[in-house]
Enzyme design. Sequence first.
Site, PDB file in Angstrom:
ATOM      1  N   GLU A 103       0.845  -1.206   0.000  1.00  0.00           N
ATOM      2  CA  GLU A 103       0.000   0.000   0.000  1.00  0.00           C
ATOM      3  C   GLU A 103       0.876   1.250   0.000  1.00  0.00           C
ATOM      4  O   GLU A 103       2.002   1.229   0.498  1.00  0.00           O
ATOM      5  CB  GLU A 103      -0.884  -0.002   1.252  1.00  0.00           C
ATOM      6  N   ASP A 104       0.345   2.328  -0.532  1.00  0.00           N
ATOM      7  CA  ASP A 104       1.072   3.589  -0.454  1.00  0.00           C
ATOM      8  C   ASP A 104       0.974   4.178   0.950  1.00  0.00           C
ATOM      9  O   ASP A 104       1.957   4.638   1.512  1.00  0.00           O
ATOM     10  CB  ASP A 104       0.566   4.595  -1.507  1.00  0.00           C
ATOM     11  N   ASP A 107      -4.088   5.262   6.366  1.00  0.00           N
ATOM     12  CA  ASP A 107      -4.541   6.488   7.024  1.00  0.00           C
ATOM     13  C   ASP A 107      -5.557   6.087   8.103  1.00  0.00           C
ATOM     14  O   ASP A 107      -5.179   5.729   9.206  1.00  0.00           O
ATOM     15  CB  ASP A 107      -5.123   7.399   5.934  1.00  0.00           C
ATOM     16  N   PHE A 156      -1.636  16.012   5.140  1.00  0.00           N
ATOM     17  CA  PHE A 156      -1.800  15.581   3.754  1.00  0.00           C
ATOM     18  C   PHE A 156      -0.480  15.663   3.003  1.00  0.00           C
ATOM     19  O   PHE A 156       0.197  16.696   3.008  1.00  0.00           O
ATOM     20  CB  PHE A 156      -2.872  16.426   3.056  1.00  0.00           C
ATOM     21  N   ARG A 169       1.443  12.266  -8.657  1.00  0.00           N
ATOM     22  CA  ARG A 169       1.979  10.923  -8.394  1.00  0.00           C
ATOM     23  C   ARG A 169       3.401  10.768  -8.916  1.00  0.00           C
ATOM     24  O   ARG A 169       4.153   9.939  -8.436  1.00  0.00           O
ATOM     25  CB  ARG A 169       1.108   9.858  -9.075  1.00  0.00           C
TER      26      ARG A 169
HETATM   27  P1  IMP Z   1      -7.511   4.904   4.494  1.00  0.00           P
HETATM   28  O1  IMP Z   1      -8.068   6.098   5.211  1.00  0.00           O
HETATM   29  O2  IMP Z   1      -6.450   4.202   5.325  1.00  0.00           O
HETATM   30  O3  IMP Z   1      -8.595   3.985   4.036  1.00  0.00           O
HETATM   31  O4  IMP Z   1      -6.762   5.463   3.209  1.00  0.00           O
HETATM   32  C1  IMP Z   1      -7.489   5.580   2.029  1.00  0.00           C
HETATM   33  C2  IMP Z   1      -6.689   6.186   0.917  1.00  0.00           C
HETATM   34  O5  IMP Z   1      -6.640   7.571   1.137  1.00  0.00           O
HETATM   35  C3  IMP Z   1      -5.241   5.800   0.746  1.00  0.00           C
HETATM   36  O6  IMP Z   1      -5.035   4.582   0.080  1.00  0.00           O
HETATM   37  C4  IMP Z   1      -4.760   6.954  -0.110  1.00  0.00           C
HETATM   38  O7  IMP Z   1      -5.092   6.717  -1.454  1.00  0.00           O
HETATM   39  C5  IMP Z   1      -5.578   8.103   0.441  1.00  0.00           C
HETATM   40  N1  IMP Z   1      -4.782   8.949   1.349  1.00  0.00           N
HETATM   41  C6  IMP Z   1      -4.748   8.948   2.697  1.00  0.00           C
HETATM   42  N2  IMP Z   1      -3.918   9.892   3.164  1.00  0.00           N
HETATM   43  C7  IMP Z   1      -3.406  10.512   2.067  1.00  0.00           C
HETATM   44  C8  IMP Z   1      -2.462  11.590   1.884  1.00  0.00           C
HETATM   45  O8  IMP Z   1      -1.907  12.189   2.828  1.00  0.00           O
HETATM   46  N3  IMP Z   1      -2.208  11.943   0.600  1.00  0.00           N
HETATM   47  C9  IMP Z   1      -2.771  11.326  -0.480  1.00  0.00           C
HETATM   48  N4  IMP Z   1      -3.650  10.318  -0.359  1.00  0.00           N
HETATM   49  C10 IMP Z   1      -3.960   9.914   0.916  1.00  0.00           C
HETATM   50 MG    MG Z   2      -4.017   3.739  -1.804  1.00  0.00          MG
END
Ligand code: IMP
Ligand code: MG
Length: 181
Positions: A103-104, A107, A156, A169
Amino acid sequence: MKQVTYEGMTFEPYITRETIAARIQELGKDIMRDCEGKKPLFVCVLNGAFPFASDLFRACEGLDAEITFIRLKSYEGTGSTGTVKEVLGLTENLEGRTVIVCEDIVDTGNTIHRLINELKAKNPAEIKVATLLFKPEALVRPVKPDYVGFSIPTKFIIGFGLDLNGHARNLNDIYILKEED
Ligand code: IMP
Ligand code: MG
């Protein structure tokens, strides 16, 4: 390194490409050590994880590993259910395998939590999560990534696969949204 601007927002340099590269090499060593004698399947979560997964997979040179790609599709839910995610494109047989999800960023953990549950239904031997970035203070799900590049505050960021509405990206370094002063 200079600031960058997207959609009228200013971002400042946060993690350099050299630091990212060095950290991914370390994660690769950890995975090589933990996967000795195993034949893991890397699962790159598109779109954001593609640079990380590419570098991490190649940092595991010498390991008898495979890589595949999935995409999580988001839908607007009705009422209070919020966003629903659907896994697209996973055709491999996971039965008895070691799966390493790449995963990147983790969050809130909603995405990875949902994905882990879908993968578990395919009876892998184990599921490990490798994430380049982790925002521990934003986590609302009981998930603990196994391999974390960098733990960061709940701010962010963009670059190295992470986007702002599809853009940024291709930045080679990671940038953080500048606070107003
Ligand atoms: P989750 O909140 O862990 O489900 O994250 C969902 C998605 O939000 C991640 O896979 C990213 O694509 C996006 N995301 C969360 N934080 C960031 C950030 O700081 N920058 C860009 N994308 C983010
Ligand atoms: Mg992602």
